[in-house]
Structures are given as structure tokens and as C-alpha cells.
Scaffold this motif. Structure first.
Motif, PDB file in Angstrom:
ATOM      1  N   ALA A  10       0.780  -1.091   0.010  1.00  0.00           N
ATOM      2  CA  ALA A  10       0.085   0.020  -0.012  1.00  0.00           C
ATOM      3  C   ALA A  10       0.893   1.308   0.094  1.00  0.00           C
ATOM      4  O   ALA A  10       0.491   2.311  -0.683  1.00  0.00           O
ATOM      5  CB  ALA A  10      -0.974   0.171   1.017  1.00  0.00           C
ATOM      6  N   TYR A  11       1.925   1.081   0.933  1.00  0.00           N
ATOM      7  CA  TYR A  11       2.982   2.494   0.795  1.00  0.00           C
ATOM      8  C   TYR A  11       3.602   2.715  -0.524  1.00  0.00           C
ATOM      9  O   TYR A  11       3.527   3.863  -0.855  1.00  0.00           O
ATOM     10  CB  TYR A  11       3.940   2.336   1.920  1.00  0.00           C
ATOM     11  N   VAL A 286       7.813  17.410  -9.047  1.00  0.00           N
ATOM     12  CA  VAL A 286       7.025  16.061  -8.492  1.00  0.00           C
ATOM     13  C   VAL A 286       6.364  16.587  -7.374  1.00  0.00           C
ATOM     14  O   VAL A 286       6.745  17.275  -6.480  1.00  0.00           O
ATOM     15  CB  VAL A 286       7.943  15.004  -8.307  1.00  0.00           C
ATOM     16  N   ILE A 287       4.950  16.288  -7.436  1.00  0.00           N
ATOM     17  CA  ILE A 287       4.258  16.887  -6.380  1.00  0.00           C
ATOM     18  C   ILE A 287       3.951  16.016  -5.211  1.00  0.00           C
ATOM     19  O   ILE A 287       4.382  14.874  -5.159  1.00  0.00           O
ATOM     20  CB  ILE A 287       2.780  17.288  -6.973  1.00  0.00           C
ATOM     21  N   ASN A 288       3.114  16.455  -4.013  1.00  0.00           N
ATOM     22  CA  ASN A 288       2.693  15.615  -2.773  1.00  0.00           C
ATOM     23  C   ASN A 288       1.606  16.099  -2.234  1.00  0.00           C
ATOM     24  O   ASN A 288       1.368  17.457  -2.358  1.00  0.00           O
ATOM     25  CB  ASN A 288       4.029  15.751  -1.775  1.00  0.00           C
ATOM     26  N   SER A 289       0.762  15.290  -2.226  1.00  0.00           N
ATOM     27  CA  SER A 289      -0.550  15.553  -1.683  1.00  0.00           C
ATOM     28  C   SER A 289      -1.224  16.628  -2.651  1.00  0.00           C
ATOM     29  O   SER A 289      -2.099  17.367  -2.190  1.00  0.00           O
ATOM     30  CB  SER A 289      -0.713  16.300  -0.363  1.00  0.00           C
ATOM     31  N   LEU A 325       5.748  10.189   2.894  1.00  0.00           N
ATOM     32  CA  LEU A 325       4.693   9.488   3.695  1.00  0.00           C
ATOM     33  C   LEU A 325       4.025  10.182   4.797  1.00  0.00           C
ATOM     34  O   LEU A 325       2.880  10.451   5.212  1.00  0.00           O
ATOM     35  CB  LEU A 325       5.244   8.214   3.936  1.00  0.00           C
ATOM     36  N   THR A 326       5.072  11.075   5.550  1.00  0.00           N
ATOM     37  CA  THR A 326       4.586  11.807   6.876  1.00  0.00           C
ATOM     38  C   THR A 326       3.834  12.850   6.469  1.00  0.00           C
ATOM     39  O   THR A 326       2.594  13.139   7.102  1.00  0.00           O
ATOM     40  CB  THR A 326       5.949  12.299   7.544  1.00  0.00           C
ATOM     41  N   ALA A 327       4.158  13.597   5.287  1.00  0.00           N
ATOM     42  CA  ALA A 327       3.245  14.634   4.827  1.00  0.00           C
ATOM     43  C   ALA A 327       1.905  14.236   4.326  1.00  0.00           C
ATOM     44  O   ALA A 327       0.814  14.723   4.634  1.00  0.00           O
ATOM     45  CB  ALA A 327       4.125  15.449   3.689  1.00  0.00           C
TER      46      ALA A 327
END
Length: 452
Positions: A10-11, A286-289, A325-327
Motif C-alpha cells: 500500500a505504501y 514532482v508533487i505531494n498531496s 509519507l509523513t506529509a
């Protein structure tokens, strides 16, 4: 964590789903993508255009430069770029290939006054629809909840595709009567389409203990492509931001004013990337969330620290897995868009990655995150624009300070404001604050920004 563990798989999926390339601020680019898809369905250039959007989309598109438009800003510019020059199959890189001739055509299309923009009556924070008309023909595309999640495609009033959960917004009763609530007959997601209906990995599986375990044990080859791309693209735009003249040049101001030590370089690197991106730089990140600013904030400070410390590549990859992953874990409780500044989640997460690079264990990472959240959780999101770079710098500074506090044996305790005992409870509190507590704040911000 073993590879056969469901969390491991999943991660990996979460990282691949979230860490994708995008050119330009994601809200105007999502709108350009929506418009490009509508133009594709219509099959010709429209005579008139209606853009409907939630308040948060309007807020985040209003003041940011749309890339490849010769410096144009706003909803109309984003929609026009997608209609005139968008390549819908490229999703968040939909206007990456605009030619000089097309830039002039975008300007002419805007001047013709064919585009009407109005607020959307919706409960979704991230929601937009573009309707195009040509003669008696009509095409409509709606995106909701995430930046490439198409929930509706219509041609001349007939649904070519409708995501089942979109029924609550559009024609719920009609669909329930006609097809038992299963969605329009024959409507299926486009096979392999970017941004089509898809089942995402379960973000509820995220927690700090498991994230740390995954970062420690993940096979580097399993994340090499996604993390390597993040390092390459985000570093490139950061370097461009420091060289060029973008926005308020926060990255350069930091270096010129406060010097070249690693703490300041870490802040400046992330800020410079935002300087460039918010002012129309035509380089992908590269984006996050769902956010380029968050993608840069969560990665560039960690990259700078890895250089300073001489960390091997594998150590950097593990630190970036942890910070990303923390974000995402924090943002899962807040939502894609809110009145809570996403740079806070990313900057605090970057502090965790920096702590890891310096030998921090799970306890150190958890204390770093709680300390940092206690410092900067009050920063509001008032849309995408040049001042985002300064908010990023403040958030990264809080992440760095959060770890410095831990190393000095200092911490904020449960009961101090919104902090609760235990990292997961504190993350939950922040999610509650950002998603529920700041709803009215968000509405007031939008009213202020739109003059209503």
C-alpha cells in the motif's frame, strides 16, 4: 516490514499515486486539464465557455501565473490554455507542450470574451466543471475531490461517463430510478486514462510507526524511479529559482540576508522552487498531496541536508520516503484543499526526514513532528501566489527547530494548545482543525479575496 505485508504494498502505491510530475500550480493545471478534456469531447473549438468551480479552486487559481501563457493569471487563462493548446492525455502536464503560436491564440481567445466563470454550488472543496458550446453541440466535464479525478463526461446532455459517487452531486434521484444507483448504463472509466476513475490505496493504513518501519526496510529499487524523479525535477526548478527573477525571490533573500549555513540553504532551496513555480516557470516538479509547493517543501530541504552530511544515496531515499509519507499522512486528515496551509504539513515532514538523516530514531522523528506542528499550525492558505515561498521557509524552519528541540531534551507536551500526548493524536487534532475547524475561516478568506 516484509514485502508481503499489505502495508508495504500500500505504501508503494501511495508514493506512486502521489509523487507524480506536474507543470504549473496544480489548481490552474487541473482546470486546464478539465477544459482540454471538454474540448476533446466537443471535437472543435467552442463559441462559448462556462467554468464553474468551488471556492477553494477559485482561491488557488486567482493569483498564480499559468505557465506557457506569457504571464497570464486566473481562471479564464487556465481554461483558455486548456481549450486552445491542452493535451488531455498528459493530465497534470496538459499544457507542457504549448507553442509560441498557441500562446498568441490563447490571448486572442481570452480577448474574445467567450469564457464565463461562476462559483459552483457544491459541498466538495475541490470541484470544477467546464461546459463548452458550439452551435447546437455541448460538452461538459467535471473533476472532483482530486486534481485529475474526472467524475462526469457529457456530450449533448448524454452521460458518456459518470463516476458512481458523483451521483450525490449530479442527478442522484434520476440515476437511482434508471439504473438502480449503479451509474449511467454503459458508462465506464476510460481504460488506462490518466485521471480516470481509480481505486486508490487506503490512506487509513498510514501511521508514523509503520511509516518509519517502511522507510527503514523498503527495497531502494522499489522506490528508485519515483524518488529519483522527485530529486531530479525538484532540484532543477530550485536551482532555476535561485538563478532567475521570480516573484519576491524569497530563496535569494534568505541566502543574501542570513548566510549560507545548511539550515538556511535548506529553507532557501524549497522557497526558491516555489518562487519559480508560483511565477509561471515552465519546469515540471514532482508533487505531494496534489501540490507542487508541498512536493518541493517535503523534498528539497532533505536533499540539501543529505549533501551537507555526505549521506549515501540509499540513506537519502529512505529519508525522502519518510518525509513524503509523513506529509501525506497529515494531509489525509485535512484534505487536498483547506484554509490550513499545506506547506506546514510538508515543512514539518521535511524536519522528520532531516532528523532521520542525522540518525534520529522513531522517537526523535515523532517528537520532531509534534514540536514543529505546535509552532506553525496556525498558518492560513490564502491561495497560490508568491508569498507561498515565505510560508514554506517558515514551515521548514519549524521542522528544523522541532528536531533541534528534541536533541536538547526539550519538547511541547500534551495539553499545550492543540497538542495531545502521542503523535497520532496530535496529527488527528491538526486534521480536525484543518478540515472542520477552519471551514468558516476558509469561507471568509475566499470572500476577502474575491471582494464579496
Amino acid at each position: 516490514m516484509e514485502k508481503k505485508d499489505k502495508r508495504y504494498q500500500a505504501y508503494l502505491r501511495i508514493l506512486k499515486e502521489e509523487l507524480v510530475p506536474a507543470m504549473g500550480c496544480t489548481e490552474p493545471i487541473a482546470l486546464a486539464y478539465c477544459a482540454a478534456k471538454a474540448r476533446e469531447i466537443l471535437g472543435c473549438m467552442p463559441d462559448s465557455v462556462l467554468v464553474e468551480a468551488s471556492g477553494n479552486i477559485i482561491k488557488n487559481v486567482k493569483s498564480v501565473v499559468v505557465p506557457n501563457t506569457n504571464g497570464l493569471k486566473g481562471m479564464e487563462a487556465a481554461a483558455a490554455a486548456g481549450i486552445v493548446a491542452g493535451e488531455a492525455d498528459r493530465a497534470l502536464e496538459v499544457i507542457a507542450g504549448v507553442t509560441e503560436g498557441q500562446k498568441e491564440e490563447i490571448s486572442r481567445f481570452l480577448k474574445a470574451g467567450k469564457i464565463q466563470v461562476r462559483p459552483m454550488d457544491t459541498e466538495e472543496v475541490l470541484d470544477m466543471a467546464v461546459t463548452l458550446w458550439k452551435g447546437g453541440e455541448e460538452a461538459r466535464v467535471q473533476i472532483s475531490r482530486s486534481h485529475t479525478n474526472i467524475v462526469l463526461i457529457e456530450k449533448d446532455g448524454e452521460a458518456l461517463y459518470r463516476e458512481k459517487c458523483a451521483d450525490k452531486v449530479l442527478r442522484a434521484a434520476e440515476d437511482a430510478d434508471n439504473d438502480g444507483g449503479q451509474g449511467a448504463v454503459g458508462c465506464k472509466p476510460e481504460a488506462g486514462a490518466k485521471g480516470g476513475n481509480r481505486e486508490e490505496a487506503d490512506r487509513a493504513l498510514l501511521n508514523m510507526e509503520a511509516i518509519y518501519d517502511f522507510a527503514e526496510t523498503v527495497d531502494p529499487d522499489d522506490v528508485r524511479e519515483v524518488i529519483g524523479r522527485q530529486i531530479a525535477l525538484n532540484t532543477a526548478i530550485s536551482e532555476e529559482g535561485l538563478k532567475g527573477n521570480y516573484g519576491a525571490n524569497i530563496g535569494r533573500v534568505l541566502l543574501h540576508t542570513y548566510g549560507n549555513d545548511i539550515k538556511n540553504r535548506a529553507k532557501a532551496a524549497a522557497a526558491a522552487g516555489s518562487d519559480a513555480r508560483m511565477s509561471g516557470c515552465e519546469m515540471p516538479v514532482v508533487i505531494n498531496s496534489g501540490s507542487g509547493n508541498q512536493g518541493m517543501t517535503v523534498s528539497l530541504p532533505v536533499i540539501e541536508y543529505a549533501k551537507e552530511l555526505g549521506c549515501p544515496e540509499e540513506k537519502l531515499y529512505r529519508a525522502l520516503v519518510l518525509s513524503n509519507l509523513t506529509a501525506i499522512h497529515q494531509k489525509s486528515g485535512i484534505g487536498r484543499l483547506s484554509a490550513y496551509c499545506g506547506a506546514v504539513s510538508a515543512g514539518c515532514a521535511a524536519g522528520c526526514g532531516i532528523a532521520y538523516l542525522q540518525g534520529g530514531d522513531l522517537e526523535a522523528v515523532n517528537h520532531t513532528l509534534v514540536n514543529a506542528l505546535a509552532i506553525v499550525s496556525g498558518i492560513i492558505c490564502d491561495g497560490a501566489k508568491p508569498s507561498c515561498a515565505a510560508k514554506i521557509a517558515s514551515s521548514v524552519d519549524a521542522g528544523i527547530l522541532g528536531y533541534a528541540m528534541y536533541r536538547e531534551g526539550q519538547q511541547f507536551y500534551g495539553g499545550d494548545g492543540i497538542i495531545s500526548k502521542g503523535v497520532e493524536k496530535t496529527i488527528g487534532n491538526v486534521g480536525r482543525l484543518g478540515k472542520d475547524g477552519m471551514k468558516e475561516t476558509d469561507k471568509e478568506i475566499i470572500r476577502i479575496m474575491t471582494g464579496c
